[in-house]
Design a protein around this motif. Structure first.
Motif, PDB file in Angstrom:
ATOM      1  N   GLN A 206      71.473  27.606  38.990  1.00  0.00           N
ATOM      2  CA  GLN A 206      70.245  28.375  39.184  1.00  0.00           C
ATOM      3  C   GLN A 206      70.558  29.851  39.004  1.00  0.00           C
ATOM      4  OE1 GLN A 206      66.829  27.454  39.789  1.00  0.00           O
ATOM      5  NE2 GLN A 206      66.765  29.585  39.134  1.00  0.00           N
ATOM      6  N   ALA A 207      69.865  30.498  38.084  1.00  0.00           N
ATOM      7  CA  ALA A 207      70.052  31.933  37.837  1.00  0.00           C
ATOM      8  C   ALA A 207      69.041  32.729  38.647  1.00  0.00           C
ATOM      9  CB  ALA A 207      69.876  32.229  36.354  1.00  0.00           C
ATOM     10  N   TYR A 208      69.512  33.843  39.219  1.00  0.00           N
ATOM     11  CA  TYR A 208      68.643  34.719  39.999  1.00  0.00           C
ATOM     12  C   TYR A 208      68.765  36.161  39.497  1.00  0.00           C
ATOM     13  CZ  TYR A 208      68.104  30.961  43.444  1.00  0.00           C
ATOM     14  OH  TYR A 208      67.811  29.765  44.077  1.00  0.00           O
ATOM     15  N   PRO A 209      67.956  36.569  38.529  1.00  0.00           N
ATOM     16  CA  PRO A 209      67.927  37.980  38.152  1.00  0.00           C
ATOM     17  C   PRO A 209      67.346  38.807  39.306  1.00  0.00           C
ATOM     18  CG  PRO A 209      67.035  36.582  36.407  1.00  0.00           C
ATOM     19  CD  PRO A 209      67.131  35.736  37.632  1.00  0.00           C
ATOM     20  N   VAL A 210      68.127  39.770  39.777  1.00  0.00           N
ATOM     21  CA  VAL A 210      67.729  40.611  40.913  1.00  0.00           C
ATOM     22  C   VAL A 210      67.599  42.051  40.422  1.00  0.00           C
ATOM     23  CG1 VAL A 210      68.452  41.534  43.151  1.00  0.00           C
ATOM     24  CG2 VAL A 210      68.850  39.119  42.612  1.00  0.00           C
ATOM     25  N   ASN A 211      66.474  42.706  40.759  1.00  0.00           N
ATOM     26  CA  ASN A 211      66.252  44.071  40.295  1.00  0.00           C
ATOM     27  C   ASN A 211      66.513  44.169  38.791  1.00  0.00           C
ATOM     28  OD1 ASN A 211      65.866  46.904  40.337  1.00  0.00           O
ATOM     29  ND2 ASN A 211      68.025  47.266  40.796  1.00  0.00           N
ATOM     30  N   PRO A 212      65.958  43.264  37.998  1.00  0.00           N
ATOM     31  CA  PRO A 212      66.331  43.179  36.584  1.00  0.00           C
ATOM     32  C   PRO A 212      65.855  44.363  35.749  1.00  0.00           C
ATOM     33  CG  PRO A 212      64.470  41.744  37.037  1.00  0.00           C
ATOM     34  CD  PRO A 212      64.950  42.255  38.364  1.00  0.00           C
ATOM     35  N   THR A 213      66.674  44.731  34.794  1.00  0.00           N
ATOM     36  CA  THR A 213      66.303  45.737  33.812  1.00  0.00           C
ATOM     37  C   THR A 213      65.235  45.143  32.890  1.00  0.00           C
ATOM     38  OG1 THR A 213      67.995  44.982  32.285  1.00  0.00           O
ATOM     39  CG2 THR A 213      68.627  46.717  33.848  1.00  0.00           C
TER      40      THR A 213
END
Length: 236
Positions: A206-213
């Motif tokens: 499971q991928a979790y992009p956090v504060n993504p650009t």
């Protein structure tokens, strides 16, 4: 196509649901806001830790990086090599002062809580970053992540002195390669904020992009990865 945005409750609930045995976190922009690597470089220039010669060389290289003439991999390695000849003890003391005064106030409390909850259930936590090991190892102590679970940009130390022999620069595919060398092939959860984390996010259950650009938001939409913004950086 747009990426799904998770609330804090949904973000934390999703992590609890998958019950990860292994979780991997990028650091700059993911555990705290801002780029500790470039900020540390500027801080060491301002405080006089670097010589004038080293400063001039690094400034030229960094301008080349911003102009697209120097790669991400090269500049991340050079931002560690530039400290060659300085005692490692001096670097660690500088990193401690820098992190406590410039970066620690920017730690995302939501991510600190996530990591604490994972640790309480026995999850193996890893930190992977292209920023130098002195800053990252100092920073992740705030999350109770030990140095032997840190994969970061580093050079060889000889007789207590920093050299320019690069040992690792985990960025882009290099983050995946560094994890594999550590025996982490398919982590259950990966957290990252930029396209330089995309290769690492792609190997996760499971991928979790956090504060993504913006670029990572686009990639997340294409991949079907839900994104999460901590409160302090949440778009209006």
């Amino acid at each position: 196509m747009t990426a799904t945005h998770l609330s804090t409750e949904a973000f934390e609930s999703s992590i609890t649901h998958i019950a990860p045995r292994t979780a991997v976190f990028d650091c700059d922009g993911t555990l705290w806001s801002g780029d500790a690597g470039s900020s540390f470089m500027v801080w060491t220039i301002e405080t006089g830790l670097l010589s004038t010669e080293a400063v001039n060389w690094l400034n030229d290289r960094y301008q080349g990086y911003k102009a697209g003439q120097v790669s991400e991999l090269a500049i991340c390695g050079e931002m560690v090599q530039v400290y060659r000849g300085i005692p490692e003890a001096t670097m660690r003391a500088a990193a401690a002062e820098f992190f406590s005064t410039r970066i620690e106030p920017n730690i995302f409390p939501e991510l600190a809580r996530v990591i604490a909850n994972l640790q309480a259930t026995g999850t193996d936590i890893w930190a992977v970053s292209s920023t130098n090991d002195w800053v990252i190892e100092e920073g992740v102590r705030r999350f109770n992540i030990p140095a032997n679970r840190v994969l970061s940009a580093r050079v060889a130390i000889e007789n207590g002195i920093v050299t320019d022999k690069v040992l690792d620069v985990p960025t882009d595919q290099g983050k995946v390669d560094s994890l594999r060398r550590a025996g982490i092939l398919t982590p259950d959860a990966v957290f990252g904020n930029s396209v330089h984390d995309a290769a690492m996010l792609a190997i996760a259950r499971q991928a979790y992009p956090v504060n993504p650009t913006p670029a990572l938001i686009d990639r997340s939409a294409a991949e079907g990865w839900p994104v999460y913004f901590p409160a302090s950086v949440r778009p209006i």
